[in-house]
Design a protein around this motif. Structure first.
Motif, PDB file in Angstrom:
ATOM      1  N   ASP A 116    -123.684  -7.519 -45.052  1.00  0.00           N
ATOM      2  CA  ASP A 116    -123.981  -7.415 -46.473  1.00  0.00           C
ATOM      3  C   ASP A 116    -125.263  -8.189 -46.752  1.00  0.00           C
ATOM      4  O   ASP A 116    -125.240  -9.344 -47.158  1.00  0.00           O
ATOM      5  N   THR A 117    -126.379  -7.557 -46.485  1.00  0.00           N
ATOM      6  CA  THR A 117    -127.677  -8.190 -46.671  1.00  0.00           C
ATOM      7  C   THR A 117    -128.581  -7.238 -47.441  1.00  0.00           C
ATOM      8  O   THR A 117    -128.476  -6.021 -47.286  1.00  0.00           O
ATOM      9  N   GLY A 118    -129.432  -7.784 -48.249  1.00  0.00           N
ATOM     10  CA  GLY A 118    -130.382  -6.954 -48.985  1.00  0.00           C
ATOM     11  C   GLY A 118    -131.711  -6.842 -48.270  1.00  0.00           C
ATOM     12  O   GLY A 118    -132.663  -6.295 -48.798  1.00  0.00           O
ATOM     13  N   ALA A 119    -131.774  -7.359 -47.058  1.00  0.00           N
ATOM     14  CA  ALA A 119    -133.017  -7.371 -46.287  1.00  0.00           C
ATOM     15  C   ALA A 119    -132.937  -6.373 -45.133  1.00  0.00           C
ATOM     16  O   ALA A 119    -131.845  -6.021 -44.678  1.00  0.00           O
ATOM     17  N   PRO A 120    -134.089  -5.922 -44.648  1.00  0.00           N
ATOM     18  CA  PRO A 120    -134.077  -5.079 -43.449  1.00  0.00           C
ATOM     19  C   PRO A 120    -133.417  -5.831 -42.290  1.00  0.00           C
ATOM     20  O   PRO A 120    -133.519  -7.051 -42.190  1.00  0.00           O
ATOM     21  N   VAL A 121    -132.747  -5.092 -41.432  1.00  0.00           N
ATOM     22  CA  VAL A 121    -132.130  -5.682 -40.243  1.00  0.00           C
ATOM     23  C   VAL A 121    -132.993  -5.318 -39.044  1.00  0.00           C
ATOM     24  O   VAL A 121    -133.309  -4.143 -38.827  1.00  0.00           O
ATOM     25  N   ARG A 122    -133.378  -6.338 -38.306  1.00  0.00           N
ATOM     26  CA  ARG A 122    -134.176  -6.145 -37.087  1.00  0.00           C
ATOM     27  C   ARG A 122    -133.269  -6.259 -35.881  1.00  0.00           C
ATOM     28  O   ARG A 122    -132.307  -7.020 -35.871  1.00  0.00           O
ATOM     29  N   PHE A 123    -133.606  -5.489 -34.866  1.00  0.00           N
ATOM     30  CA  PHE A 123    -132.873  -5.479 -33.598  1.00  0.00           C
ATOM     31  C   PHE A 123    -133.877  -5.746 -32.487  1.00  0.00           C
ATOM     32  O   PHE A 123    -134.942  -5.125 -32.449  1.00  0.00           O
ATOM     33  N   TRP A 124    -133.527  -6.652 -31.589  1.00  0.00           N
ATOM     34  CA  TRP A 124    -134.365  -6.967 -30.436  1.00  0.00           C
ATOM     35  C   TRP A 124    -133.593  -6.594 -29.180  1.00  0.00           C
ATOM     36  O   TRP A 124    -132.455  -7.038 -28.983  1.00  0.00           O
ATOM     37  N   LEU A 125    -134.215  -5.782 -28.339  1.00  0.00           N
ATOM     38  CA  LEU A 125    -133.597  -5.288 -27.116  1.00  0.00           C
ATOM     39  C   LEU A 125    -134.433  -5.713 -25.920  1.00  0.00           C
ATOM     40  O   LEU A 125    -135.649  -5.504 -25.898  1.00  0.00           O
ATOM     41  N   ALA A 126    -133.782  -6.318 -24.936  1.00  0.00           N
ATOM     42  CA  ALA A 126    -134.420  -6.679 -23.668  1.00  0.00           C
ATOM     43  C   ALA A 126    -133.599  -6.051 -22.546  1.00  0.00           C
ATOM     44  O   ALA A 126    -132.374  -6.161 -22.537  1.00  0.00           O
ATOM     45  N   VAL A 127    -134.278  -5.378 -21.636  1.00  0.00           N
ATOM     46  CA  VAL A 127    -133.625  -4.698 -20.521  1.00  0.00           C
ATOM     47  C   VAL A 127    -134.264  -5.145 -19.216  1.00  0.00           C
ATOM     48  O   VAL A 127    -135.496  -5.211 -19.109  1.00  0.00           O
ATOM     49  N   ASN A 128    -133.428  -5.449 -18.243  1.00  0.00           N
ATOM     50  CA  ASN A 128    -133.888  -5.738 -16.896  1.00  0.00           C
ATOM     51  C   ASN A 128    -133.679  -4.474 -16.068  1.00  0.00           C
ATOM     52  O   ASN A 128    -132.549  -4.101 -15.772  1.00  0.00           O
ATOM     53  N   ASP A 129    -134.762  -3.795 -15.741  1.00  0.00           N
ATOM     54  CA  ASP A 129    -134.716  -2.638 -14.843  1.00  0.00           C
ATOM     55  C   ASP A 129    -134.963  -3.202 -13.447  1.00  0.00           C
ATOM     56  O   ASP A 129    -136.086  -3.250 -12.960  1.00  0.00           O
ATOM     57  N   ALA A 130    -133.887  -3.699 -12.850  1.00  0.00           N
ATOM     58  CA  ALA A 130    -133.983  -4.470 -11.607  1.00  0.00           C
ATOM     59  C   ALA A 130    -134.189  -3.575 -10.388  1.00  0.00           C
ATOM     60  O   ALA A 130    -133.856  -2.387 -10.397  1.00  0.00           O
ATOM     61  N   ASN A 131    -134.721  -4.182  -9.334  1.00  0.00           N
ATOM     62  CA  ASN A 131    -134.978  -3.441  -8.099  1.00  0.00           C
ATOM     63  C   ASN A 131    -133.801  -3.480  -7.127  1.00  0.00           C
ATOM     64  O   ASN A 131    -133.868  -2.891  -6.057  1.00  0.00           O
ATOM     65  N   GLY A 132    -132.736  -4.185  -7.481  1.00  0.00           N
ATOM     66  CA  GLY A 132    -131.520  -4.163  -6.665  1.00  0.00           C
ATOM     67  C   GLY A 132    -131.477  -5.136  -5.513  1.00  0.00           C
ATOM     68  O   GLY A 132    -130.542  -5.097  -4.712  1.00  0.00           O
ATOM     69  N   ASP A 133    -132.456  -6.044  -5.406  1.00  0.00           N
ATOM     70  CA  ASP A 133    -132.433  -6.974  -4.278  1.00  0.00           C
ATOM     71  C   ASP A 133    -131.699  -8.282  -4.590  1.00  0.00           C
ATOM     72  O   ASP A 133    -131.733  -9.215  -3.800  1.00  0.00           O
ATOM     73  N   ALA A 134    -131.030  -8.360  -5.753  1.00  0.00           N
ATOM     74  CA  ALA A 134    -130.231  -9.533  -6.147  1.00  0.00           C
ATOM     75  C   ALA A 134    -131.070 -10.803  -6.225  1.00  0.00           C
ATOM     76  O   ALA A 134    -130.594 -11.897  -5.962  1.00  0.00           O
ATOM     77  N   SER A 135    -132.337 -10.654  -6.622  1.00  0.00           N
ATOM     78  CA  SER A 135    -133.191 -11.817  -6.848  1.00  0.00           C
ATOM     79  C   SER A 135    -133.940 -11.601  -8.163  1.00  0.00           C
ATOM     80  O   SER A 135    -133.887 -10.525  -8.745  1.00  0.00           O
ATOM     81  N   GLU A 136    -134.664 -12.623  -8.572  1.00  0.00           N
ATOM     82  CA  GLU A 136    -135.462 -12.501  -9.786  1.00  0.00           C
ATOM     83  C   GLU A 136    -136.832 -11.878  -9.523  1.00  0.00           C
ATOM     84  O   GLU A 136    -137.611 -11.674 -10.441  1.00  0.00           O
ATOM     85  N   PHE A 137    -137.121 -11.537  -8.295  1.00  0.00           N
ATOM     86  CA  PHE A 137    -138.436 -11.016  -7.933  1.00  0.00           C
ATOM     87  C   PHE A 137    -138.472  -9.486  -7.942  1.00  0.00           C
ATOM     88  O   PHE A 137    -137.531  -8.826  -7.517  1.00  0.00           O
ATOM     89  N   GLY A 138    -139.579  -8.940  -8.447  1.00  0.00           N
ATOM     90  CA  GLY A 138    -139.808  -7.496  -8.397  1.00  0.00           C
ATOM     91  C   GLY A 138    -139.165  -6.691  -9.510  1.00  0.00           C
ATOM     92  O   GLY A 138    -139.330  -5.473  -9.554  1.00  0.00           O
ATOM     93  N   ASP A 139    -138.448  -7.329 -10.415  1.00  0.00           N
ATOM     94  CA  ASP A 139    -137.780  -6.605 -11.502  1.00  0.00           C
ATOM     95  C   ASP A 139    -138.768  -6.303 -12.625  1.00  0.00           C
ATOM     96  O   ASP A 139    -139.778  -6.984 -12.790  1.00  0.00           O
ATOM     97  N   ARG A 140    -138.454  -5.301 -13.426  1.00  0.00           N
ATOM     98  CA  ARG A 140    -139.257  -4.924 -14.588  1.00  0.00           C
ATOM     99  C   ARG A 140    -138.472  -5.260 -15.847  1.00  0.00           C
ATOM    100  O   ARG A 140    -137.337  -4.803 -16.016  1.00  0.00           O
TER     101      ARG A 140
END
Length: 150
Positions: A116-140
């Motif tokens: 119940d808001t009179g203001a626009p509602v913003r949505f922020w979406l973050a997606v990890n399109d991972a490379n499948g190597d189970a590490s933090e390296f090389g992901d998009r």
């Protein structure tokens, strides 16, 4: 620093990425941990289907988070500036105005209940399109914002 050691030892978060990484103002995005490649802001590969141009307070909206061209390993976090989410499948988990994937899919159905808001509602979406190597390296990391008006 303990979480960093666990990340390197385990390679991934078995229960899903920690909350607070959707990229909203004052919040990190998936890029905080998956930093090797530059984050892609306003990614055309991301959509939030079913989001109405104008919302009615208290109404339930069936939304679909989609990563076009998704591989086998991916995940998302979505946060809204108002309202709350409901998880409707085993692939997601809701926490008030935030929702995240707990299983890779590429397409995740969710429900948003407008606040119940009179203001626009913003949505922020973050997606990890991972490379499948189970590490933090090389992901998009892909980012996108959406808005619905009262």
């Amino acid at each position: 620093m303990i979480w960093l050691a666990l990340l390197f030892a385990g390679g991934v978060y078995p229960e899903a990425a920690p909350w607070g990484h959707a990229g909203a103002p004052g919040m990190d995005s998936c890029h905080a941990c998956h930093w090797e490649n530059a984050a892609e802001a306003a990614s055309p590969r991301l959509s939030l289907d079913g989001l109405p141009p104008r919302f009615e307070p208290g109404e339930r909206y069936a939304l679909t988070v989609t990563l076009a061209g998704a591989g086998d390993t991916n995940g998302f976090q979505l946060v809204a500036s108002a309202g709350r989410f409901e998880a409707i499948t085993a692939t997601t988990q809701a926490n008030g105005a935030a929702i995240r994937s707990v299983q890779p899919a590429g397409v995740w159905p969710v429900v948003w209940i407008a606040g119940d808001t009179g203001a626009p509602v913003r949505f922020w979406l973050a997606v990890n399109d991972a490379n499948g190597d189970a590490s933090e390296f090389g992901d998009r990391i892909l980012l996108q914002t959406f808005e619905s008006l009262p």
